[in-house]
Write a protein that holds these residues in place. Structure first.
Motif, mmCIF file in Angstrom:
data_model
loop_
_atom_site.group_PDB
_atom_site.id
_atom_site.type_symbol
_atom_site.label_atom_id
_atom_site.label_comp_id
_atom_site.label_asym_id
_atom_site.label_seq_id
_atom_site.Cartn_x
_atom_site.Cartn_y
_atom_site.Cartn_z
ATOM 1 N N GLU A 193 0.959 -1.061 0.173
ATOM 2 C CA GLU A 193 -0.007 0.040 -0.016
ATOM 3 C C GLU A 193 0.780 1.150 -0.006
ATOM 4 O OE1 GLU A 193 -0.482 -2.738 1.906
ATOM 5 O OE2 GLU A 193 -2.238 -3.355 0.940
ATOM 6 N N GLU A 194 1.859 1.081 0.780
ATOM 7 C CA GLU A 194 2.935 2.341 0.858
ATOM 8 C C GLU A 194 3.712 2.487 -0.581
ATOM 9 O OE1 GLU A 194 3.464 4.967 3.084
ATOM 10 O OE2 GLU A 194 1.608 4.258 3.911
ATOM 11 N N SER A 195 3.934 1.369 -1.212
ATOM 12 C CA SER A 195 4.524 1.641 -2.469
ATOM 13 C C SER A 195 3.739 2.227 -3.476
ATOM 14 C CB SER A 195 4.885 0.132 -2.934
ATOM 15 O OG SER A 195 5.750 -0.360 -2.088
ATOM 16 N N MET A 196 2.410 1.734 -3.461
ATOM 17 C CA MET A 196 1.489 2.270 -4.315
ATOM 18 C C MET A 196 1.277 3.615 -3.908
ATOM 19 S SD MET A 196 0.766 0.018 -6.642
ATOM 20 C CE MET A 196 2.364 -0.567 -6.401
ATOM 21 N N ALA A 197 1.409 4.027 -2.590
ATOM 22 C CA ALA A 197 1.220 5.547 -2.156
ATOM 23 C C ALA A 197 2.305 6.415 -3.090
ATOM 24 C CB ALA A 197 1.092 5.706 -0.923
ATOM 25 N N VAL A 198 3.331 5.809 -3.139
ATOM 26 C CA VAL A 198 4.475 6.847 -3.855
ATOM 27 C C VAL A 198 4.082 7.101 -5.245
ATOM 28 C CG1 VAL A 198 6.709 6.629 -4.559
ATOM 29 C CG2 VAL A 198 6.373 5.604 -2.481
ATOM 30 N N LEU A 199 3.402 5.839 -6.037
ATOM 31 C CA LEU A 199 3.073 6.201 -7.092
ATOM 32 C C LEU A 199 1.738 7.106 -7.259
ATOM 33 C CD1 LEU A 199 3.598 4.852 -9.942
ATOM 34 C CD2 LEU A 199 1.993 3.174 -9.586
ATOM 35 N N LEU A 200 0.964 7.158 -6.507
ATOM 36 C CA LEU A 200 -0.228 7.946 -6.521
ATOM 37 C C LEU A 200 0.222 9.337 -6.285
ATOM 38 C CD1 LEU A 200 -2.737 5.810 -4.815
ATOM 39 C CD2 LEU A 200 -2.678 6.478 -6.980
ATOM 40 N N GLU A 201 1.271 9.502 -5.348
ATOM 41 C CA GLU A 201 1.725 10.953 -5.106
ATOM 42 C C GLU A 201 2.444 11.432 -6.148
ATOM 43 O OE1 GLU A 201 4.127 11.040 -1.430
ATOM 44 O OE2 GLU A 201 2.460 9.710 -0.432
ATOM 45 N N MET A 202 3.089 10.854 -6.840
ATOM 46 C CA MET A 202 3.823 11.067 -8.242
ATOM 47 C C MET A 202 2.806 11.582 -9.144
ATOM 48 S SD MET A 202 6.996 8.529 -8.597
ATOM 49 C CE MET A 202 8.038 9.525 -9.834
ATOM 50 N N PHE A 203 1.759 10.760 -9.094
ATOM 51 C CA PHE A 203 0.623 11.149 -9.967
ATOM 52 C C PHE A 203 0.097 12.399 -9.937
ATOM 53 C CE2 PHE A 203 -0.984 7.139 -12.459
ATOM 54 C CZ PHE A 203 0.188 6.668 -12.779
ATOM 55 N N ALA A 204 -0.465 12.630 -8.512
ATOM 56 C CA ALA A 204 -0.819 13.964 -8.164
ATOM 57 C C ALA A 204 0.168 15.133 -8.696
ATOM 58 C CB ALA A 204 -0.891 13.971 -6.572
ATOM 59 N N TYR A 205 1.417 15.043 -8.319
ATOM 60 C CA TYR A 205 2.312 16.108 -8.854
ATOM 61 C C TYR A 205 2.196 16.345 -10.357
ATOM 62 C CZ TYR A 205 6.865 18.427 -9.599
ATOM 63 O OH TYR A 205 7.807 19.367 -10.000
ATOM 64 N N PHE A 206 2.379 15.003 -10.942
ATOM 65 C CA PHE A 206 2.391 15.242 -12.460
ATOM 66 C C PHE A 206 1.038 15.837 -12.972
ATOM 67 C CE2 PHE A 206 6.192 12.365 -12.410
ATOM 68 C CZ PHE A 206 7.184 13.172 -12.719
ATOM 69 N N ASN A 207 0.022 15.500 -12.197
ATOM 70 C CA ASN A 207 -1.346 15.943 -12.817
ATOM 71 C C ASN A 207 -1.452 17.679 -12.555
ATOM 72 O OD1 ASN A 207 -3.369 14.003 -13.813
ATOM 73 N ND2 ASN A 207 -3.552 13.256 -11.670
ATOM 74 N N ASP A 208 -0.754 18.167 -11.678
ATOM 75 C CA ASP A 208 -0.598 19.308 -11.210
ATOM 76 C C ASP A 208 0.225 20.249 -12.552
ATOM 77 O OD1 ASP A 208 -2.231 19.290 -8.913
ATOM 78 O OD2 ASP A 208 -0.491 19.467 -7.726
ATOM 79 N N MET A 209 1.384 19.646 -12.867
ATOM 80 C CA MET A 209 2.142 19.805 -14.043
ATOM 81 C C MET A 209 1.534 19.941 -15.303
ATOM 82 S SD MET A 209 5.731 18.686 -15.274
ATOM 83 C CE MET A 209 6.618 19.028 -13.902
ATOM 84 N N THR A 210 0.699 19.090 -15.613
ATOM 85 C CA THR A 210 -0.113 18.955 -16.667
ATOM 86 C C THR A 210 -1.254 19.994 -16.683
ATOM 87 O OG1 THR A 210 -0.308 16.444 -17.013
ATOM 88 C CG2 THR A 210 -1.985 17.534 -18.130
ATOM 89 N N ALA A 211 -1.927 20.538 -15.902
ATOM 90 C CA ALA A 211 -2.743 21.656 -15.780
ATOM 91 C C ALA A 211 -1.912 22.740 -15.947
ATOM 92 C CB ALA A 211 -3.626 21.470 -14.628
ATOM 93 N N SER A 212 -0.971 22.945 -15.431
ATOM 94 C CA SER A 212 -0.071 24.161 -15.442
ATOM 95 C C SER A 212 0.674 24.313 -17.016
ATOM 96 C CB SER A 212 1.105 24.339 -14.643
ATOM 97 O OG SER A 212 2.093 25.197 -14.642
ATOM 98 N N ARG A 213 0.903 23.210 -17.546
ATOM 99 C CA ARG A 213 1.325 23.453 -18.953
ATOM 100 C C ARG A 213 0.450 23.591 -19.928
ATOM 101 N NH1 ARG A 213 5.306 23.563 -15.931
ATOM 102 N NH2 ARG A 213 7.358 22.920 -16.573
ATOM 103 N N ARG A 214 -0.884 23.128 -19.791
ATOM 104 C CA ARG A 214 -1.829 23.457 -20.872
ATOM 105 C C ARG A 214 -2.388 24.801 -20.589
ATOM 106 N NH1 ARG A 214 -4.959 17.356 -19.919
ATOM 107 N NH2 ARG A 214 -3.254 16.279 -21.591
ATOM 108 N N ALA A 215 -2.294 25.230 -19.571
ATOM 109 C CA ALA A 215 -2.807 26.601 -19.115
ATOM 110 C C ALA A 215 -1.736 27.560 -19.813
ATOM 111 C CB ALA A 215 -3.210 26.915 -17.733
#
Length: 412
Positions: A193-215
């Motif tokens: 579960e903690e290993s998957m949490a790392v992946l999910l946190e990276m996803f959240a970071y890159f989702n924010d980056m996607t929104a920023s670069r599209r804007a």
């Protein structure tokens, strides 16, 4: 059904600790190449697979990319890990097959072509000089992995993505936790579960980056990914984030492993170090030998789409094969004296970057970074020795040294 070839030595592929003990690992791999080059592995916690240990067989499977596909099982993981990643929806280039793979790969391809690499070389040379200068300032001792090797390629790939320097340590932490999930020191915790949490946190970071670069698009690789289209349609959120994930992680962890493992090899083989220092024209060959020697990506997997055979062994439709690059790159049939580190080795037909349609997108960048770093370091290196035992990360996928304590003398 024909009798399956089963050799207990092949259980090494599902044992992360084996990759932290190179003598144990390579003894098992040499045994398999000689006695069971296509061996069935069925161990608790993993879906069964065939272990492929000969260079020729790995290459045959890589070439047959319509018969042996990346989907649905591109890397070895536990059954629970496979299921959790599928539930999250991770879908990077290594999970894809043509024609989807070809279309998605093209999004980032221009950033890694020779023309782009030539434009980057001045910057990479400057960074190599910076990190060797930092070794001078910090000397005469350091943990080369943690203080130098992980940071130099991280800086390169994060800069290409356009990430702020203040976020580099966070991305390093995520990557080490992701690839070090089987290592007691590097993992966030022992729970899946903690290993998957790392992946999910990276996803959240890159989702924010996607929104920023599209804007607000900028002139960086992150913007190219965020605003890419295929057949006129933008990438889905999960595909966009997955693209960042493969670039950000594979783009530095593998290269840092080669740089640290390459330096270790030069320390252990002073004759080769002096040979290279006396003839820096060997640097391109030495770079390839370091990549072969370390082979940071230990394996990828493929799944048979029809009944077939490998080395006369029947492989049934739906069965998976593990391509052991760690074994392939020490194959006695391909490499003369494969356990000798040779900075002038030629030819050097290693497949550390894979082969065929899935050949590593960042291979030219990795080669350039390794070449630039040692082109700066070796001529300035007056002396170097170990001050403790090198330690390898426990892994079944990507890894190398996690600690390399050294004492050295460099010219300013």
């Amino acid at each position: 059904m024909s009798t399956r070839i089963i050799d207990q030595a092949a259980n090494v592929f599902a044992d992360p600790s084996a990759y932290a003990d190179e003598a144990k690992l390579h003894a098992a791999l040499a045994h398999l190449r000689a006695n069971a080059p296509v061996s069935w592995v069925d161990v608790p916690g993993y879906r069964p697979f065939w272990a492929i240990t000969k260079h020729a067989d790995v290459m045959e499977i890589e070439r047959a990319n319509t018969l042996f596909t990346n989907s649905p099982r591109p890397v070895l993981a536990t059954m629970e890990g496979d299921d959790q990643q599928a539930a999250i929806g991770v879908k990077t280039l290594i999970h894809m097959d043509d024609p989807e793979h070809r279309a998605v790969r093209a999004i980032g391809a221009d950033w890694f072509r020779p023309k782009a690499m030539r434009a980057l070389k001045i910057r990479i040379d400057e960074l190599a000089r910076r990190y060797v200068d930092q070794m001078v300032a910090a000397g005469p001792e350091c943990d080369f992995v943690q203080e130098v090797a992980v940071n130099y390629p991280l800086y390169v790939i994060m800069s290409m993505l356009g990430m702020p320097e203040s976020d580099f340590p966070l991305m390093l932490k995520y990557t080490q936790e992701l690839f070090g999930s089987d290592d007691a020191e590097m993992q966030r915790s022992a729970s899946l579960e903690e290993s998957m949490a790392v992946l999910l946190e990276m996803f959240a970071y890159f989702n924010d980056m996607t929104a920023s670069r599209r804007a607000t698009p900028t002139e960086d690789l992150a913007s190219a990914i965020a605003n890419a289209t295929i057949d006129g349609e933008p990438l889905s959120d999960i595909d966009t984030v997955s693209y960042y994930l493969i670039i950000a992680t594979a783009g530095h962890d593998t290269t840092s492993a080669v740089i640290s493992g390459g330096l270790h090899a030069l320390i252990e083989n002073p004759d080769q170090r002096e040979r290279l220092r006396a003839n820096m024209d060997l640097m391109s060959l030495a770079t390839e030998e370091m990549i072969r020697w370390v082979t940071p990506v230990k394996e990828f997997m493929r799944t048979a789409r029809a009944d077939t055979t490998i080395r006369g062994v029947p492989i049934a439709e739906g069965e998976s094969v593990l391509l052991s690059y760690a074994s392939s790159n020490r194959d006695e049939d391909v490499f003369g004296d494969p356990f000798r580190f040779d900075v002038g080795r030629s030819p050097n037909k290693h497949n550390a970057f894979g082969y065929g349609v899935h050949f590593c997108l960042g291979a030219a960048l990795a080669r350039m970074e390794v070449n630039s770093f040692f082109s700066e370091l070796v001529p300035r290196l007056e002396s170097i020795e170990l001050t403790g035992d090198p330690e390898h990360i426990a892994t079944i996928f990507v890894g190398g040294l996690k600690h390399l304590p050294i004492r050295y003398s460099l010219t300013g």
